[in-house]
Design an enzyme around this catalytic site. Sequence first.
Site: not given
Ligand code: BES
Ligand code: ZN
Ligand code: MN
Length: 515
Positions: A277, A282, A289, A300, A359, A361, A363
């Site tokens: 990834k 992000d 966010k 990220d 967010d 993204e 996947r």
């Molecule tokens: N890049 C983030 C996940 C992340 C969180 C990485 C903290 C490092 C530290 C990812 O893209 C994300 O935002 N995931 C969301 C998914 C949700 C919207 C289903 C999450 O984990 O809140």
């Molecule tokens: Zn992310």
């Molecule tokens: Mn994200």
Amino acid sequence: MTALTLSTAGAATLRADALVVGVAKGAKEPVLAPGAEAVDKAFDGKLATVLATLGAVGAEGELTKLPAPSGLKVPVVIAVGLGPVPDKEDAYDAEALRRAAGTAARALSGFKKAGFALPAGSVEDAAAVAEGALLGAYAFTAYQGGENKLAPKDAKAKDNGPKLPLAEITLVGAKPRDKAYKAAVERALALAEEINRARDLINTPPNDLYPESFAAVATAAGKEHGIKVQVLDEKALVKGGFGGILGVGQGSANGPRLVKLAYTHPKAEKTLALVGKGITYDSGGISLKPAGHNETMKCDMSGAAAVFAAVVTAARLGLKVNVTGWLALAENMPSGTATRPGDVLRMYSGKTVEVLNTDAEGRLVLGDALTRASEEKPDAIVDVATLTGAMVLALGNRTFGIMANDDAFRTSIHEIAEEVGEASWPMPLPADLRKGMDSPTADIANMGERMGGGLVAGLFLKEFVGEGIAWAHLDIAGPAFHEGAPYGYTPKGGTGSAVRTLVRLAERTADGDLG
Ligand code: BES
Ligand code: ZN
Ligand code: MN
């Protein structure tokens, strides 16, 4: 880059700025570790007592600096704690050695040359010390100490600059003419240099590291190490139908890329595909966010950095296996051209995805890359991603989660991670969580139940892996980026999480140790 040599001199005759010895925690008092004999002799056999007097116990992370006695050719002796004395006197745990060497190397930043007189009686011990020391001798200084217009005219730039990492590490007690020692040290050097380069990429601010510039770094490294690199730019991604990568990248002025790195060996019997990834920043996109959640989101792309480092290391070591790396690079930004919550994307596989949350993204870019990687029918695929906050809630900041479509493969990866000193834990992919991603409009939604969010993301990815290919997913959202105080060989910022696991997996695959 820090240099690494095997000292031909003993500890008593080595000229350097410091000598490092190990001290372990004994039942009553600190116990010197093998390698410290000559230094102890220079202290008239009283080094352990001197350390005890200063309050040292030999605990992990402990560091004591001593002025060197006249018998040594160094000004300073550093004693690092190794934790409890092992059951078998000289069988120190590799990870304890790595961490102690890393702690010492960090304390030696600003120094030129240090001798490491830590245990080196076996090739494994020497390799662990080399790895830990090289990983500890890291600092990200590219953006510090430049020209300052307010500084007096005669001030040199370096006067207000940061401390540089220890420049030369020499292992005392390792056999410099022994082939096995030399090979182990070469391996440690290649591995640590590529991990440190991954850390640099992760730490580079997102205004300088974006998909195009990351792809350029990969192209240059490919030339240097004989790796074939192909970069799909936006036009090529549109032509190929990579709707996931394009959908995530379309809100940014910095367009997305899919980079393929192919390391091949003429006698290879297996092919390993690694997918990373690579969200260079992000923001969350339209599902922005909140403040407090986006300051570190330059990290990220840590999965892509890990994959990149692993492919380059495999090439530098000339492993007898084909390793293909796929870097799914995009910047997730909100704008008038960004994907909206409610949009439907057609993925590279042909499947449609309703984007409920922009967010989620990672996947989307990984889904495309996993399908593309599957087309080449590798023997196994491993993806690495800072995918979910849920995985951090589940496993904390130092442990990555492993999910897979094959239990034996998941177990192998867990064992390999353990062997190389990376904390990980196997996680399930419960089928019942799939229905949460049912969409009234598309084949699947990019979000499901909140509970078990890390596993939901894993289930999403699974649908983009080709039939019959063993696949594992490493969610490194916790350990990829370290925000606390440095410890052992782990610095603040990018850590290079998963690289050691991927490289060992490639070595095992080359050796035919895996199915
Ligand atoms: N890049 C983030 C996940 C992340 C969180 C990485 C903290 C490092 C530290 C990812 O893209 C994300 O935002 N995931 C969301 C998914 C949700 C919207 C289903 C999450 O984990 O809140
Ligand atoms: Zn992310
Ligand atoms: Mn994200």
